[in-house]
Write a protein that holds these residues in place. Structure first.
Motif, PDB file in Angstrom:
ATOM      1  N   ALA A  54      31.758 -29.134  38.789  1.00 37.07           N
ATOM      2  CA  ALA A  54      31.140 -29.474  40.071  1.00 37.07           C
ATOM      3  C   ALA A  54      30.256 -28.340  40.573  1.00 37.07           C
ATOM      4  O   ALA A  54      29.140 -28.572  41.060  1.00 37.07           O
ATOM      5  CB  ALA A  54      32.226 -29.802  41.103  1.00 37.07           C
ATOM      6  N   VAL A  55      30.747 -27.103  40.446  1.00 35.93           N
ATOM      7  CA  VAL A  55      29.962 -25.959  40.913  1.00 35.93           C
ATOM      8  C   VAL A  55      28.712 -25.780  40.055  1.00 35.93           C
ATOM      9  O   VAL A  55      27.626 -25.469  40.566  1.00 35.93           O
ATOM     10  CB  VAL A  55      30.818 -24.684  40.897  1.00 35.93           C
ATOM     11  CG1 VAL A  55      29.976 -23.464  41.242  1.00 35.93           C
ATOM     12  CG2 VAL A  55      31.965 -24.810  41.895  1.00 35.93           C
ATOM     13  N   ARG A  56      28.833 -25.987  38.735  1.00 38.20           N
ATOM     14  CA  ARG A  56      27.664 -25.870  37.867  1.00 38.20           C
ATOM     15  C   ARG A  56      26.601 -26.910  38.231  1.00 38.20           C
ATOM     16  O   ARG A  56      25.393 -26.616  38.232  1.00 38.20           O
ATOM     17  CB  ARG A  56      28.073 -26.033  36.405  1.00 38.20           C
ATOM     18  CG  ARG A  56      28.818 -24.848  35.827  1.00 38.20           C
ATOM     19  CD  ARG A  56      29.061 -25.027  34.345  1.00 38.20           C
ATOM     20  NE  ARG A  56      29.872 -23.960  33.806  1.00 38.20           N
ATOM     21  CZ  ARG A  56      29.409 -22.757  33.457  1.00 38.20           C
ATOM     22  NH1 ARG A  56      28.117 -22.504  33.588  1.00 38.20           N
ATOM     23  NH2 ARG A  56      30.215 -21.843  32.971  1.00 38.20           N
ATOM     24  N   THR A  57      27.035 -28.124  38.523  1.00 41.90           N
ATOM     25  CA  THR A  57      26.085 -29.155  38.935  1.00 41.90           C
ATOM     26  C   THR A  57      25.381 -28.766  40.223  1.00 41.90           C
ATOM     27  O   THR A  57      24.165 -28.955  40.367  1.00 41.90           O
ATOM     28  CB  THR A  57      26.809 -30.499  39.122  1.00 41.90           C
ATOM     29  OG1 THR A  57      27.480 -30.860  37.908  1.00 41.90           O
ATOM     30  CG2 THR A  57      25.823 -31.603  39.500  1.00 41.90           C
ATOM     31  N   ALA A  58      26.150 -28.203  41.158  1.00 47.34           N
ATOM     32  CA  ALA A  58      25.544 -27.759  42.414  1.00 47.34           C
ATOM     33  C   ALA A  58      24.531 -26.649  42.168  1.00 47.34           C
ATOM     34  O   ALA A  58      23.446 -26.625  42.777  1.00 47.34           O
ATOM     35  CB  ALA A  58      26.631 -27.280  43.373  1.00 47.34           C
ATOM     36  N   LEU A  59      24.851 -25.717  41.267  1.00 51.37           N
ATOM     37  CA  LEU A  59      23.929 -24.621  40.971  1.00 51.37           C
ATOM     38  C   LEU A  59      22.659 -25.122  40.296  1.00 51.37           C
ATOM     39  O   LEU A  59      21.581 -24.529  40.465  1.00 51.37           O
ATOM     40  CB  LEU A  59      24.618 -23.579  40.084  1.00 51.37           C
ATOM     41  CG  LEU A  59      25.794 -22.836  40.711  1.00 51.37           C
ATOM     42  CD1 LEU A  59      26.374 -21.833  39.728  1.00 51.37           C
ATOM     43  CD2 LEU A  59      25.369 -22.134  41.991  1.00 51.37           C
ATOM     44  N   GLY A 105      19.325 -16.063  45.315  1.00 48.26           N
ATOM     45  CA  GLY A 105      20.202 -14.949  44.974  1.00 48.26           C
ATOM     46  C   GLY A 105      21.662 -15.359  44.919  1.00 48.26           C
ATOM     47  O   GLY A 105      22.401 -14.952  44.011  1.00 48.26           O
ATOM     48  N   ALA A 106      22.088 -16.171  45.878  1.00 49.50           N
ATOM     49  CA  ALA A 106      23.469 -16.651  45.880  1.00 49.50           C
ATOM     50  C   ALA A 106      23.739 -17.543  44.679  1.00 49.50           C
ATOM     51  O   ALA A 106      24.814 -17.480  44.065  1.00 49.50           O
ATOM     52  CB  ALA A 106      23.755 -17.412  47.179  1.00 49.50           C
ATOM     53  N   ALA A 107      22.762 -18.383  44.316  1.00 51.71           N
ATOM     54  CA  ALA A 107      22.947 -19.271  43.163  1.00 51.71           C
ATOM     55  C   ALA A 107      23.045 -18.469  41.870  1.00 51.71           C
ATOM     56  O   ALA A 107      23.882 -18.758  41.004  1.00 51.71           O
ATOM     57  CB  ALA A 107      21.791 -20.269  43.095  1.00 51.71           C
ATOM     58  N   GLY A 111      26.377 -18.235  39.492  1.00 49.26           N
ATOM     59  CA  GLY A 111      26.375 -18.558  38.070  1.00 49.26           C
ATOM     60  C   GLY A 111      26.993 -17.464  37.231  1.00 49.26           C
ATOM     61  O   GLY A 111      27.695 -17.729  36.254  1.00 49.26           O
ATOM     62  N   THR A 112      26.768 -16.214  37.624  1.00 53.40           N
ATOM     63  CA  THR A 112      27.368 -15.091  36.905  1.00 53.40           C
ATOM     64  C   THR A 112      28.872 -15.028  37.127  1.00 53.40           C
ATOM     65  O   THR A 112      29.651 -14.814  36.185  1.00 53.40           O
ATOM     66  CB  THR A 112      26.726 -13.769  37.358  1.00 53.40           C
ATOM     67  OG1 THR A 112      25.314 -13.832  37.145  1.00 53.40           O
ATOM     68  CG2 THR A 112      27.298 -12.601  36.587  1.00 53.40           C
ATOM     69  N   VAL A 113      29.293 -15.225  38.372  1.00 57.96           N
ATOM     70  CA  VAL A 113      30.719 -15.178  38.701  1.00 57.96           C
ATOM     71  C   VAL A 113      31.470 -16.316  38.020  1.00 57.96           C
ATOM     72  O   VAL A 113      32.615 -16.169  37.601  1.00 57.96           O
ATOM     73  CB  VAL A 113      30.909 -15.235  40.228  1.00 57.96           C
ATOM     74  CG1 VAL A 113      32.382 -15.397  40.586  1.00 57.96           C
ATOM     75  CG2 VAL A 113      30.344 -13.987  40.865  1.00 57.96           C
ATOM     76  N   LEU A 114      30.812 -17.453  37.875  1.00 56.42           N
ATOM     77  CA  LEU A 114      31.479 -18.618  37.293  1.00 56.42           C
ATOM     78  C   LEU A 114      31.849 -18.385  35.841  1.00 56.42           C
ATOM     79  O   LEU A 114      32.797 -18.985  35.329  1.00 56.42           O
ATOM     80  CB  LEU A 114      30.556 -19.831  37.405  1.00 56.42           C
ATOM     81  CG  LEU A 114      31.197 -21.208  37.189  1.00 56.42           C
ATOM     82  CD1 LEU A 114      32.226 -21.479  38.269  1.00 56.42           C
ATOM     83  CD2 LEU A 114      30.128 -22.287  37.187  1.00 56.42           C
ATOM     84  N   PRO A 122      38.894 -12.838  42.879  1.00 61.72           N
ATOM     85  CA  PRO A 122      37.703 -13.583  43.276  1.00 61.72           C
ATOM     86  C   PRO A 122      36.796 -12.819  44.232  1.00 61.72           C
ATOM     87  O   PRO A 122      36.295 -13.379  45.206  1.00 61.72           O
ATOM     88  CB  PRO A 122      38.307 -14.813  43.967  1.00 61.72           C
ATOM     89  CG  PRO A 122      39.568 -14.323  44.576  1.00 61.72           C
ATOM     90  CD  PRO A 122      40.097 -13.288  43.619  1.00 61.72           C
ATOM     91  N   PHE A 123      36.564 -11.520  43.950  1.00 66.37           N
ATOM     92  CA  PHE A 123      35.669 -10.758  44.819  1.00 66.37           C
ATOM     93  C   PHE A 123      34.238 -11.279  44.714  1.00 66.37           C
ATOM     94  O   PHE A 123      33.495 -11.324  45.699  1.00 66.37           O
ATOM     95  CB  PHE A 123      35.720  -9.262  44.462  1.00 66.37           C
ATOM     96  CG  PHE A 123      37.062  -8.639  44.720  1.00 66.37           C
ATOM     97  CD1 PHE A 123      37.668  -8.769  45.964  1.00 66.37           C
ATOM     98  CD2 PHE A 123      37.718  -7.938  43.734  1.00 66.37           C
ATOM     99  CE1 PHE A 123      38.905  -8.188  46.209  1.00 66.37           C
ATOM    100  CE2 PHE A 123      38.954  -7.361  43.965  1.00 66.37           C
ATOM    101  CZ  PHE A 123      39.555  -7.490  45.202  1.00 66.37           C
ATOM    102  N   GLY A 124      33.845 -11.645  43.493  1.00 65.76           N
ATOM    103  CA  GLY A 124      32.495 -12.137  43.299  1.00 65.76           C
ATOM    104  C   GLY A 124      32.251 -13.430  44.042  1.00 65.76           C
ATOM    105  O   GLY A 124      31.189 -13.621  44.643  1.00 65.76           O
ATOM    106  N   ARG A 125      33.243 -14.312  44.034  1.00 68.15           N
ATOM    107  CA  ARG A 125      33.093 -15.573  44.763  1.00 68.15           C
ATOM    108  C   ARG A 125      32.997 -15.325  46.264  1.00 68.15           C
ATOM    109  O   ARG A 125      32.270 -16.021  46.971  1.00 68.15           O
ATOM    110  CB  ARG A 125      34.271 -16.496  44.444  1.00 68.15           C
ATOM    111  CG  ARG A 125      34.060 -17.334  43.195  1.00 68.15           C
ATOM    112  CD  ARG A 125      35.299 -18.124  42.854  1.00 68.15           C
ATOM    113  NE  ARG A 125      36.310 -17.275  42.238  1.00 68.15           N
ATOM    114  CZ  ARG A 125      37.519 -17.712  41.893  1.00 68.15           C
ATOM    115  NH1 ARG A 125      37.856 -18.960  42.135  1.00 68.15           N
ATOM    116  NH2 ARG A 125      38.374 -16.900  41.323  1.00 68.15           N
TER     117      ARG A 125
END
Length: 212
Positions: A54-59, A105-107, A111-114, A122-125
């Protein structure tokens, strides 16, 4: 004739681009909210396959939403003309560009954190969540307030839509993401503005060259 046709087509382009941005941005927000209801996933460091999908689709949707927003912003600025106050024009342009830059930048960070290991905290998230909700939403609030002010000064926006814009901008500026699903305020406002543009400005029929 070409100049007149271009000026008449500008509001139509702004309306279409605004609708595309609103739909894509809202879809990305809904996907992320469903996958990570608490925003950062701090209570559950692991993310299962369904959440990742789901997160990948959003990105994947966010870059197209940003491009549509740039088109939307450019068409609105062209519609405003050169007679607009330089202060509001500068704030309008700056807030829109910073919003898109922060969104991209957030996207990219998300993508890197994912792709990182699930054993990491989950500091990156949390960084992605703060970047998107704290900074991007604040720039969106400034953009809404500035656009509503320009529309009121030029008399091109109805008073109810101007009032809704001020309320939406103040809500995002003060509340931010403290209220769940408040991120949808920005695409909802963009959709209302775009529908108003499409209803008030229809694309003009091209006149024959002889009549011109």
């Amino acid at each position: 004739m070409e100049r007149r046709h271009e000026s008449l087509a500008t509001p139509w382009a702004a309306g279409v681009a605004g609708v595309v941005f609103a739909v894509l941005m809202a879809a990305a927000i809904v996907l992320v909210r469903i996958a990570l209801p608490d925003g950062t996933g701090a209570d559950n460091p692991t993310v299962d396959a369904g959440q990742r999908s789901a997160v990948r689709t959003a990105l994947e949707l966010l870059p197209f939403a940003g491009i549509a927003f740039l088109w939307f912003m450019g068409a609105l600025r062209e519609q405003g003309g050169e007679s607009e106050d330089r202060f509001f024009s500068t704030v309008f342009l700056g807030s829109g560009l910073v919003f898109v830059a922060t969104l991209f930048g957030a996207a990219a960070a998300a993508g890197t954190v994912l792709d990182e290991s699930q054993q990491h905290p989950p500091f990156g998230r949390h960084f992605v969540y703060v970047l998107l909700t704290t900074y991007a939403l604040r720039m969106a609030a400034v953009f809404i307030i500035t656009t509503s002010t320009i529309g009121r000064r030029r008399g091109v926006l109805p008073r109810p839509l101007v009032a809704i814009g001020y309320l939406a901008g103040l809500a995002l500026l003060v509340v931010g993401a403290n209220v769940p699903w408040s991120e949808l305020v920005f695409p909802a406002w963009a959709l209302l503005l775009s529908v108003n543009i499409l209803r008030s400005r229809r694309p003009a029929r091209t006149q024959p060259a002889a009549s011109a």
